[in-house]
Design a protein around this motif. Structure first.
Motif, mmCIF file in Angstrom:
data_model
loop_
_atom_site.group_PDB
_atom_site.id
_atom_site.type_symbol
_atom_site.label_atom_id
_atom_site.label_comp_id
_atom_site.label_asym_id
_atom_site.label_seq_id
_atom_site.Cartn_x
_atom_site.Cartn_y
_atom_site.Cartn_z
ATOM 1 N N GLN A 17 0.650 -1.171 -0.069
ATOM 2 C CA GLN A 17 -0.217 0.155 0.079
ATOM 3 C C GLN A 17 0.696 1.276 -0.074
ATOM 4 O OE1 GLN A 17 -3.365 -0.462 -0.210
ATOM 5 N NE2 GLN A 17 -2.752 -2.737 -0.475
ATOM 6 N N ARG A 18 2.187 1.274 0.129
ATOM 7 C CA ARG A 18 2.979 2.263 0.150
ATOM 8 C C ARG A 18 2.814 3.560 1.184
ATOM 9 N NH1 ARG A 18 7.659 0.740 -1.574
ATOM 10 N NH2 ARG A 18 8.159 3.036 -1.979
ATOM 11 N N PRO A 19 2.729 2.871 2.420
ATOM 12 C CA PRO A 19 2.367 3.782 3.403
ATOM 13 C C PRO A 19 3.741 4.566 3.871
ATOM 14 C CG PRO A 19 2.822 1.690 4.426
ATOM 15 C CD PRO A 19 2.576 1.330 2.798
ATOM 16 N N THR A 20 3.629 5.837 4.328
ATOM 17 C CA THR A 20 4.884 6.585 4.593
ATOM 18 C C THR A 20 4.950 6.581 6.237
ATOM 19 O OG1 THR A 20 4.533 7.870 2.914
ATOM 20 C CG2 THR A 20 5.713 8.791 4.692
ATOM 21 N N PHE A 21 6.059 6.431 6.810
ATOM 22 C CA PHE A 21 6.164 6.259 8.336
ATOM 23 C C PHE A 21 7.099 7.482 8.481
ATOM 24 C CE2 PHE A 21 4.896 1.913 7.068
ATOM 25 C CZ PHE A 21 4.491 1.633 8.152
ATOM 26 N N VAL A 22 6.852 8.077 9.732
ATOM 27 C CA VAL A 22 7.564 9.257 10.043
ATOM 28 C C VAL A 22 8.215 8.913 11.422
ATOM 29 C CG1 VAL A 22 7.234 11.693 10.889
ATOM 30 C CG2 VAL A 22 5.628 10.754 9.215
ATOM 31 N N PRO A 23 9.363 8.960 11.469
ATOM 32 C CA PRO A 23 10.062 8.707 12.873
ATOM 33 C C PRO A 23 9.561 9.614 14.000
ATOM 34 C CG PRO A 23 11.651 9.686 11.114
ATOM 35 C CD PRO A 23 10.360 9.848 10.610
ATOM 36 N N GLU A 24 9.461 8.750 14.887
ATOM 37 C CA GLU A 24 8.900 9.165 16.248
ATOM 38 C C GLU A 24 10.179 8.925 17.304
ATOM 39 O OE1 GLU A 24 4.537 7.394 15.552
ATOM 40 O OE2 GLU A 24 5.873 6.009 16.715
ATOM 41 N N PRO A 25 10.453 10.139 17.875
ATOM 42 C CA PRO A 25 11.369 10.347 18.832
ATOM 43 C C PRO A 25 11.412 9.165 20.177
ATOM 44 C CG PRO A 25 10.078 12.159 19.314
ATOM 45 C CD PRO A 25 9.629 11.184 17.965
ATOM 46 N N PRO A 26 12.346 8.316 20.298
ATOM 47 C CA PRO A 26 12.223 7.403 21.425
ATOM 48 C C PRO A 26 12.015 7.999 22.661
ATOM 49 C CG PRO A 26 14.345 7.520 20.526
ATOM 50 C CD PRO A 26 13.694 8.606 19.883
ATOM 51 N N LEU A 27 11.391 7.197 23.611
ATOM 52 C CA LEU A 27 11.351 7.558 25.008
ATOM 53 C C LEU A 27 12.647 6.751 25.701
ATOM 54 C CD1 LEU A 27 7.864 6.872 26.020
ATOM 55 C CD2 LEU A 27 9.062 9.160 25.698
ATOM 56 N N PRO A 28 13.253 7.102 26.837
ATOM 57 C CA PRO A 28 14.346 6.529 27.225
ATOM 58 C C PRO A 28 14.361 4.905 27.322
ATOM 59 C CG PRO A 28 13.641 8.492 28.728
ATOM 60 C CD PRO A 28 12.415 7.973 27.546
ATOM 61 N N THR A 29 15.335 4.208 26.951
ATOM 62 C CA THR A 29 15.224 2.897 26.933
ATOM 63 C C THR A 29 15.582 2.527 28.441
ATOM 64 O OG1 THR A 29 16.069 2.826 24.777
ATOM 65 C CG2 THR A 29 16.513 0.833 26.046
ATOM 66 N N LEU A 30 14.899 1.371 28.670
ATOM 67 C CA LEU A 30 14.850 0.774 30.029
ATOM 68 C C LEU A 30 15.660 -0.768 29.868
ATOM 69 C CD1 LEU A 30 14.211 0.825 32.827
ATOM 70 C CD2 LEU A 30 12.015 -0.435 32.415
ATOM 71 N N TYR A 31 16.732 -0.706 30.345
ATOM 72 C CA TYR A 31 17.661 -1.920 30.438
ATOM 73 C C TYR A 31 17.464 -2.997 31.449
ATOM 74 C CZ TYR A 31 20.331 0.235 26.699
ATOM 75 O OH TYR A 31 20.578 0.924 25.526
#
Length: 122
Positions: free
Chosen positions: A63-77
């Motif tokens: 369907q050729r969708p366009t994805f927009v980058p979303e800023p990551p929340l802090p990673t939990l290790y």
């Protein structure tokens, strides 16, 4: 699956997912997942395994969708090889979260992917 850039940090997974999806490359998208990964998508269903995730994304990307980058929340290790990543989605889906793991070669892959959390209606 080694023909594609691998995630060197957990946060790379989201960036690469957007790049590979926008390029229309389901093989590259699937390379970001563990062989036995589970994804809660399409909504209300669970897709199990890298090949099934690849097949699902092949259909979605037609369907050729366009994805927009979303800023990551802090990673939990948890230790050095397991982590929880998340992003606040721009589409109002509520949240996105992934459990990711480091492979022996140092690259990261998604193990559990919850791309949409919707607020329950009461």
């Amino acid at each position: 699956m080694s023909d594609h850039e691998t995630a060197r940090t957990p946060e790379d997974l989201t960036r690469l997912f957007v790049e590979y999806s926008n390029a229309g490359d389901p093989d590259a998208v699937a390379s970001l997942y563990h062989e036995d990964a589970v994804m809660a998508f399409p909504p209300g269903q669970v897709t199990r395994g890298r090949q099934a995730i690849r097949d699902l994304w092949a259909t979605v990307l037609e369907q050729r969708p366009t994805f927009v980058p979303e800023p990551p929340l802090p990673t939990l290790y948890f230790g050095e090889d397991l982590a929880l990543t998340s992003t606040p989605p721009r589409d109002g889906a509520g949240a996105r979260a992934q459990v990711v793991m480091r492979r022996p070669d140092g690259s990261w892959v998604r193990v559990i992917d919850q791309p949409e959390f919707c607020t329950p209606t009461r």
